[in-house]
Scaffold this motif. Sequence first.
Motif, PDB file in Angstrom:
ATOM      1  N   LYS A  35       0.940  -0.904  -0.086  1.00  0.00           N
ATOM      2  CA  LYS A  35       0.296  -0.440  -0.436  1.00  0.00           C
ATOM      3  C   LYS A  35       1.050   1.559   0.176  1.00  0.00           C
ATOM      4  CE  LYS A  35      -4.435   0.549   2.304  1.00  0.00           C
ATOM      5  NZ  LYS A  35      -5.167  -0.005   3.647  1.00  0.00           N
ATOM      6  N   VAL A  36       0.764   2.322  -0.711  1.00  0.00           N
ATOM      7  CA  VAL A  36       1.216   3.744  -0.850  1.00  0.00           C
ATOM      8  C   VAL A  36       0.477   4.468  -0.566  1.00  0.00           C
ATOM      9  CG1 VAL A  36       2.737   4.769  -2.168  1.00  0.00           C
ATOM     10  CG2 VAL A  36       2.622   2.355  -3.141  1.00  0.00           C
ATOM     11  N   GLU A  37       0.709   5.679   0.127  1.00  0.00           N
ATOM     12  CA  GLU A  37       0.018   6.386   0.595  1.00  0.00           C
ATOM     13  C   GLU A  37       0.648   7.936  -0.324  1.00  0.00           C
ATOM     14  OE1 GLU A  37      -0.679   7.363   4.752  1.00  0.00           O
ATOM     15  OE2 GLU A  37      -1.916   5.145   4.312  1.00  0.00           O
ATOM     16  N   ILE A  38      -0.240   8.567  -0.996  1.00  0.00           N
ATOM     17  CA  ILE A  38       0.919  10.091  -1.576  1.00  0.00           C
ATOM     18  C   ILE A  38      -0.229  11.155  -1.876  1.00  0.00           C
ATOM     19  CG2 ILE A  38       1.109  10.232  -3.972  1.00  0.00           C
ATOM     20  CD1 ILE A  38       0.946   8.032  -4.673  1.00  0.00           C
ATOM     21  N   MET A  39       0.214  12.316  -1.152  1.00  0.00           N
ATOM     22  CA  MET A  39      -0.027  13.330  -0.885  1.00  0.00           C
ATOM     23  C   MET A  39      -0.319  14.399  -2.004  1.00  0.00           C
ATOM     24  SD  MET A  39       0.891  16.406   2.417  1.00  0.00           S
ATOM     25  CE  MET A  39       2.710  16.717   1.373  1.00  0.00           C
ATOM     26  N   LEU A  40      -0.582  14.888  -2.189  1.00  0.00           N
ATOM     27  CA  LEU A  40      -0.939  15.685  -3.872  1.00  0.00           C
ATOM     28  C   LEU A  40      -1.456  17.442  -3.289  1.00  0.00           C
ATOM     29  CD1 LEU A  40      -3.101  13.079  -6.358  1.00  0.00           C
ATOM     30  CD2 LEU A  40      -0.805  13.825  -6.225  1.00  0.00           C
ATOM     31  N   THR A  80      -4.219   5.145 -14.398  1.00  0.00           N
ATOM     32  CA  THR A  80      -4.905   3.133 -14.578  1.00  0.00           C
ATOM     33  C   THR A  80      -3.730   2.526 -13.409  1.00  0.00           C
ATOM     34  OG1 THR A  80      -2.950   3.642 -16.265  1.00  0.00           O
ATOM     35  CG2 THR A  80      -5.400   4.556 -17.125  1.00  0.00           C
ATOM     36  N   GLU A  81      -3.406   1.800 -14.312  1.00  0.00           N
ATOM     37  CA  GLU A  81      -2.247   0.760 -12.965  1.00  0.00           C
ATOM     38  C   GLU A  81      -1.030   1.167 -13.999  1.00  0.00           C
ATOM     39  OE1 GLU A  81      -4.133  -0.870 -16.898  1.00  0.00           O
ATOM     40  OE2 GLU A  81      -5.400  -1.538 -15.013  1.00  0.00           O
ATOM     41  N   HIS A  82      -0.638   1.526 -14.461  1.00  0.00           N
ATOM     42  CA  HIS A  82       0.211   2.193 -14.916  1.00  0.00           C
ATOM     43  C   HIS A  82       0.304   4.152 -14.565  1.00  0.00           C
ATOM     44  CE1 HIS A  82       0.389  -1.838 -16.661  1.00  0.00           C
ATOM     45  NE2 HIS A  82      -0.095  -1.358 -17.564  1.00  0.00           N
ATOM     46  N   ALA A  83      -0.329   4.475 -14.602  1.00  0.00           N
ATOM     47  CA  ALA A  83      -0.128   6.028 -14.392  1.00  0.00           C
ATOM     48  C   ALA A  83      -1.099   6.948 -13.920  1.00  0.00           C
ATOM     49  CB  ALA A  83      -0.184   6.255 -15.972  1.00  0.00           C
ATOM     50  N   LEU A  84      -0.737   8.117 -14.203  1.00  0.00           N
ATOM     51  CA  LEU A  84      -1.917   9.263 -13.201  1.00  0.00           C
ATOM     52  C   LEU A  84      -1.558  10.410 -13.751  1.00  0.00           C
ATOM     53  CD1 LEU A  84      -3.897  10.693 -10.951  1.00  0.00           C
ATOM     54  CD2 LEU A  84      -1.586  10.776 -10.305  1.00  0.00           C
ATOM     55  N   ARG A  85      -3.093  11.067 -14.423  1.00  0.00           N
ATOM     56  CA  ARG A  85      -3.302  12.169 -15.326  1.00  0.00           C
ATOM     57  C   ARG A  85      -4.437  12.926 -14.896  1.00  0.00           C
ATOM     58  NH1 ARG A  85      -1.877  15.595 -19.580  1.00  0.00           N
ATOM     59  NH2 ARG A  85      -3.169  16.564 -20.476  1.00  0.00           N
ATOM     60  N   PHE A  86      -3.969  14.006 -14.345  1.00  0.00           N
ATOM     61  CA  PHE A  86      -5.054  15.218 -13.903  1.00  0.00           C
ATOM     62  C   PHE A  86      -4.976  16.439 -14.291  1.00  0.00           C
ATOM     63  CE2 PHE A  86      -2.969  14.700  -9.424  1.00  0.00           C
ATOM     64  CZ  PHE A  86      -3.225  15.882  -9.172  1.00  0.00           C
ATOM     65  N   SER A 116       5.610   0.765  -9.910  1.00  0.00           N
ATOM     66  CA  SER A 116       5.007  -0.205  -9.842  1.00  0.00           C
ATOM     67  C   SER A 116       3.360  -0.677 -10.281  1.00  0.00           C
ATOM     68  CB  SER A 116       5.072  -1.170  -7.856  1.00  0.00           C
ATOM     69  OG  SER A 116       5.877  -0.682  -7.293  1.00  0.00           O
ATOM     70  N   ASP A 117       3.086  -1.671 -10.457  1.00  0.00           N
ATOM     71  CA  ASP A 117       1.619  -0.895 -11.136  1.00  0.00           C
ATOM     72  C   ASP A 117       0.388  -0.451 -10.094  1.00  0.00           C
ATOM     73  OD1 ASP A 117       2.458  -1.557 -13.484  1.00  0.00           O
ATOM     74  OD2 ASP A 117       1.744  -4.127 -13.664  1.00  0.00           O
ATOM     75  N   VAL A 118      -0.619  -1.118  -9.867  1.00  0.00           N
ATOM     76  CA  VAL A 118      -1.519  -0.860  -8.660  1.00  0.00           C
ATOM     77  C   VAL A 118      -2.696  -0.888  -9.232  1.00  0.00           C
ATOM     78  CG1 VAL A 118      -0.188   1.583  -7.938  1.00  0.00           C
ATOM     79  CG2 VAL A 118      -2.289   1.884  -9.824  1.00  0.00           C
ATOM     80  N   ASN A 119      -3.574  -0.573  -8.225  1.00  0.00           N
ATOM     81  CA  ASN A 119      -5.049  -1.498  -9.178  1.00  0.00           C
ATOM     82  C   ASN A 119      -6.054   0.387  -8.760  1.00  0.00           C
ATOM     83  OD1 ASN A 119      -7.344  -2.532  -9.113  1.00  0.00           O
ATOM     84  ND2 ASN A 119      -7.788  -3.859  -7.464  1.00  0.00           N
ATOM     85  N   PRO A 120      -6.147   0.362  -9.177  1.00  0.00           N
ATOM     86  CA  PRO A 120      -7.488   1.509  -9.895  1.00  0.00           C
ATOM     87  C   PRO A 120      -8.395   1.893  -9.014  1.00  0.00           C
ATOM     88  CG  PRO A 120      -6.957   1.176 -12.208  1.00  0.00           C
ATOM     89  CD  PRO A 120      -6.066   0.288 -11.181  1.00  0.00           C
ATOM     90  N   LYS A 143      -0.481  -1.491  -4.524  1.00  0.00           N
ATOM     91  CA  LYS A 143       0.677  -2.139  -6.051  1.00  0.00           C
ATOM     92  C   LYS A 143      -0.149  -3.559  -5.939  1.00  0.00           C
ATOM     93  CE  LYS A 143       4.163  -0.255  -3.294  1.00  0.00           C
ATOM     94  NZ  LYS A 143       6.161  -0.997  -3.340  1.00  0.00           N
ATOM     95  N   THR A 144       0.193  -4.193  -7.269  1.00  0.00           N
ATOM     96  CA  THR A 144      -0.735  -5.330  -8.059  1.00  0.00           C
ATOM     97  C   THR A 144       1.007  -5.993  -8.169  1.00  0.00           C
ATOM     98  OG1 THR A 144      -0.767  -4.109  -9.941  1.00  0.00           O
ATOM     99  CG2 THR A 144      -2.553  -4.666  -8.189  1.00  0.00           C
ATOM    100  N   GLY A 145       2.079  -5.627  -8.612  1.00  0.00           N
ATOM    101  CA  GLY A 145       3.220  -5.804  -9.718  1.00  0.00           C
ATOM    102  C   GLY A 145       4.523  -4.870  -8.550  1.00  0.00           C
TER     103      GLY A 145
END
Length: 166
Positions: A35-40, A80-86, A116-120, A143-145
């Motif tokens: 598990k990853v916690e990210i602050m935006l 997505t499982e590979h990326a983030l865009r906003f 790492s891959d994640v579960n969106p 994380k999934t991978g």
Amino acid sequence: MAPVRSNSRGSSASSEEDIGTRSFSISVLKDSGTKVEIMLKAHGLRKKKGFINSLVTVFKKPSQPSRLLSNGKFTEFVLTEHALRFLLEVKTDKKKKKGNGNRLDTFLCEVKRFPSDVNPDSAEFEVLEPASGEAFILLTLIKTGNLSTNWKEFLDTHGTLDVSTI
């Protein structure tokens, strides 16, 4: 808090002149292996207040962070499982004395490839607002991978979470 390929474009609702740029930052608060916690964080962001909103978010974490913001709106949000865009639009009130009206800042974040891959579908959002009044979004990902990659160390080492820029 290291910025991650972030661009900020400032625009004003009351005038056509550029009022300056705002910075956007992303940081990894914790990586427990799975598990990853990210602050935006975007300057001027405010949490939506209210008893009903607080009660609902305690029992069910929203899948769209815009519902948690009082002055922010995601015009685009792709995880997505590979990326983030906003793209995030933040409305800030200027003091009436200065003669400027409200300001609308647009923040762009794009991470083309996570370490790492994640579960969106398991992403959870929470908006926290400390006493300073500068709210931030806490994004929790599963994380999934490539579970052995520590995102916090990766960010400290490379200055970015975007593997495609290394």
